[in-house]
Design an enzyme around this catalytic site. Structure first.
Site, PDB file in Angstrom:
ATOM      1  N   PRO A   1       0.788  -1.226   0.000  1.00 19.22           N
ATOM      2  CG  PRO A   1      -0.130  -1.133   2.126  1.00 19.22           C
ATOM      3  CD  PRO A   1       0.522  -2.070   1.154  1.00 19.22           C
ATOM      4  CG  ASN A   2      -0.278   4.326   1.227  1.00 25.68           C
ATOM      5  OD1 ASN A   2      -1.254   4.839   0.691  1.00 25.68           O
ATOM      6  ND2 ASN A   2      -0.341   3.803   2.436  1.00 25.68           N
TER       7      ASN A   2
ATOM      8  NE  ARG B   1       2.591  10.493   1.668  1.00 28.00           N
ATOM      9  CZ  ARG B   1       2.971   9.593   2.573  1.00 28.00           C
ATOM     10  NH1 ARG B   1       3.982   9.851   3.380  1.00 28.00           N
ATOM     11  NH2 ARG B   1       2.361   8.436   2.673  1.00 28.00           N
TER      12      ARG B   1
ATOM     13  CE1 TYR C   1       9.141   4.926   3.540  1.00 29.35           C
ATOM     14  CE2 TYR C   1       7.931   6.998   3.534  1.00 29.35           C
ATOM     15  CZ  TYR C   1       8.168   5.748   4.071  1.00 29.35           C
ATOM     16  OH  TYR C   1       7.444   5.321   5.153  1.00 29.35           O
TER      17      TYR C   1
ATOM     18  CG  ASN D   1       8.437  -2.149   0.426  1.00 30.23           C
ATOM     19  OD1 ASN D   1       7.824  -2.235   1.491  1.00 30.23           O
ATOM     20  ND2 ASN D   1       9.068  -1.037   0.060  1.00 30.23           N
TER      21      ASN D   1
ATOM     22  CB  ALA E   1       1.548   0.118   6.493  1.00 31.83           C
TER      23      ALA E   1
ATOM     24  CG  HIS F   1       5.111  -2.544  10.227  1.00 29.85           C
ATOM     25  ND1 HIS F   1       6.409  -2.998  10.308  1.00 29.85           N
ATOM     26  CD2 HIS F   1       5.143  -1.496   9.348  1.00 29.85           C
ATOM     27  CE1 HIS F   1       7.192  -2.238   9.556  1.00 29.85           C
ATOM     28  NE2 HIS F   1       6.443  -1.319   8.952  1.00 29.85           N
TER      29      HIS F   1
ATOM     30  CG  ASP G   1      -0.605 -17.574   8.300  1.00 28.18           C
ATOM     31  OD1 ASP G   1       0.375 -17.716   9.059  1.00 28.18           O
ATOM     32  OD2 ASP G   1      -1.778 -17.472   8.716  1.00 28.18           O
TER      33      ASP G   1
ATOM     34  CD  GLU H   1      10.916  -7.562   6.125  1.00 29.19           C
ATOM     35  OE1 GLU H   1      11.836  -8.180   6.714  1.00 29.19           O
ATOM     36  OE2 GLU H   1      10.009  -6.970   6.714  1.00 29.19           O
TER      37      GLU H   1
ATOM     38  CG  HIS I   1      11.198  -2.637   4.650  1.00 31.80           C
ATOM     39  ND1 HIS I   1       9.847  -2.469   4.471  1.00 31.80           N
ATOM     40  CD2 HIS I   1      11.350  -3.781   5.351  1.00 31.80           C
ATOM     41  CE1 HIS I   1       9.206  -3.465   5.047  1.00 31.80           C
ATOM     42  NE2 HIS I   1      10.093  -4.286   5.580  1.00 31.80           N
TER      43      HIS I   1
ATOM     44  NE  ARG J   1      10.395   5.541   9.101  1.00 37.25           N
ATOM     45  CZ  ARG J   1       9.449   5.447   8.148  1.00 37.25           C
ATOM     46  NH1 ARG J   1       9.511   4.475   7.254  1.00 37.25           N
ATOM     47  NH2 ARG J   1       8.487   6.332   8.094  1.00 37.25           N
TER      48      ARG J   1
ATOM     49  NE  ARG K   1       7.125   3.882  10.237  1.00 29.46           N
ATOM     50  CZ  ARG K   1       6.084   4.104   9.431  1.00 29.46           C
ATOM     51  NH1 ARG K   1       5.683   3.161   8.604  1.00 29.46           N
ATOM     52  NH2 ARG K   1       5.454   5.259   9.435  1.00 29.46           N
TER      53      ARG K   1
HETATM   54  O1  CA2 Z   1      10.605   1.666   4.034  1.00 30.19           O
HETATM   55  C1  CA2 Z   1       9.764   1.011   3.419  1.00 30.19           C
HETATM   56  O2  CA2 Z   1       9.953   0.559   2.292  1.00 30.19           O
HETATM   57  C2  CA2 Z   1       8.383   0.793   4.053  1.00 30.19           C
HETATM   58  O3  CA2 Z   1       7.922  -0.496   3.671  1.00 30.19           O
HETATM   59  C3  CA2 Z   1       7.485   1.879   3.488  1.00 30.19           C
HETATM   60  C4  CA2 Z   1       6.079   1.869   4.105  1.00 30.19           C
HETATM   61  C5  CA2 Z   1       6.161   1.879   5.627  1.00 30.19           C
HETATM   62  O4  CA2 Z   1       4.853   1.745   6.175  1.00 30.19           O
HETATM   63  C6  CA2 Z   1       7.044   0.756   6.152  1.00 30.19           C
HETATM   64  O5  CA2 Z   1       7.129   0.878   7.564  1.00 30.19           O
HETATM   65  C7  CA2 Z   1       8.441   0.839   5.562  1.00 30.19           C
HETATM   66  C8  CA2 Z   1       5.300   3.089   3.654  1.00 30.19           C
HETATM   67  C9  CA2 Z   1       5.137   3.240   2.193  1.00 30.19           C
HETATM   68  C10 CA2 Z   1       4.622   4.625   1.906  1.00 30.19           C
HETATM   69  O6  CA2 Z   1       4.921   4.918   0.590  1.00 30.19           O
HETATM   70  C11 CA2 Z   1       5.085   6.222   0.225  1.00 30.19           C
HETATM   71  C12 CA2 Z   1       4.056   6.896  -0.341  1.00 30.19           C
HETATM   72  C13 CA2 Z   1       4.242   8.197  -0.758  1.00 30.19           C
HETATM   73  C14 CA2 Z   1       5.436   8.800  -0.626  1.00 30.19           C
HETATM   74  C15 CA2 Z   1       6.469   8.116  -0.042  1.00 30.19           C
HETATM   75  C16 CA2 Z   1       6.295   6.823   0.370  1.00 30.19           C
END
Ligand code: CA2
Length: 148
Positions: A15-16, A23, A28, A80, A83, A86, A93, A104, A106, A113, A117
């Site tokens: 996700p995301n 951002r 990131y 990857n 979220a 976590h 599974d 895995e 990241h 952090r 996390r």
């Molecule tokens: O560091 C990573 O790759 C994470 O998997 C990124 C996740 C975070 O929840 C994990 O704890 C660590 C978050 C991804 C959010 O993606 C973004 C969206 C927009 C801008 C930047 C990142």
């Protein structure tokens, strides 16, 4: 298992991550997911491999794709899970349910952090973890997967 699929590495993103590069570049980096896919395609070509890069905001899609990786005989999965890393016992599974090795990945180092996390249900089931190298985490994981 076909020859071509045995040389394919699934790269699954949760996700995301479709918004990567828009951002929080201080955490990131500024590469987009398309940029990372391009980097992986270039490195995969050098390694004589193919990558199949996917992203979903839905946990069940990621579970289905892990099953598919085994069904088509993929060499490995780079995951990857964002979220879901976590929170998701379903992903834990699914990783345990397949024989395909899962690495895995990241961008950031979750252990440096927030406390929420620090638990990784993905990492508890994965063969290995690469974290904290930004977009290069994926390339390092691909190099590792190529040696399996
Ligand atoms: O560091 C990573 O790759 C994470 O998997 C990124 C996740 C975070 O929840 C994990 O704890 C660590 C978050 C991804 C959010 O993606 C973004 C969206 C927009 C801008 C930047 C990142």
């Amino acid at each position: 298992m076909s020859e071509s699929q045995s040389a394919t590495i699934f790269v699954l993103n949760g996700p995301n991550l479709n918004l990567l590069g828009t951002r929080e570049p201080e955490i990131y980096g500024s590469a987009t997911l398309d940029d990372i896919a391009g980097m992986l395609e270039d490195r995969a070509r050098e390694l004589g491999l193919e990558v199949d890069v996917r992203q979903s905001n839905h946990e069940g899609h990621l579970v289905d794709w892990l099953h598919e990786a085994q069904a088509v005989g993929a060499k490995a999965v780079l995951l990857n899970a964002g979220a879901f890393t976590h929170t998701s016992i379903a992903l834990h599974d699914a990783i345990k349910a397949i024989r395909t090795p899962v690495i895995e990945v990241h961008l950031s180092n979750p252990h440096a952090r927030e406390a929420f996390r620090h638990t990784s249900y993905v990492g508890m089931a994965a063969k290995a973890t690469i974290a904290g190298f930004g977009a290069q985490s994926y390339v390092l994981a691909l190099d590792g997967a190529s040696r399996l």
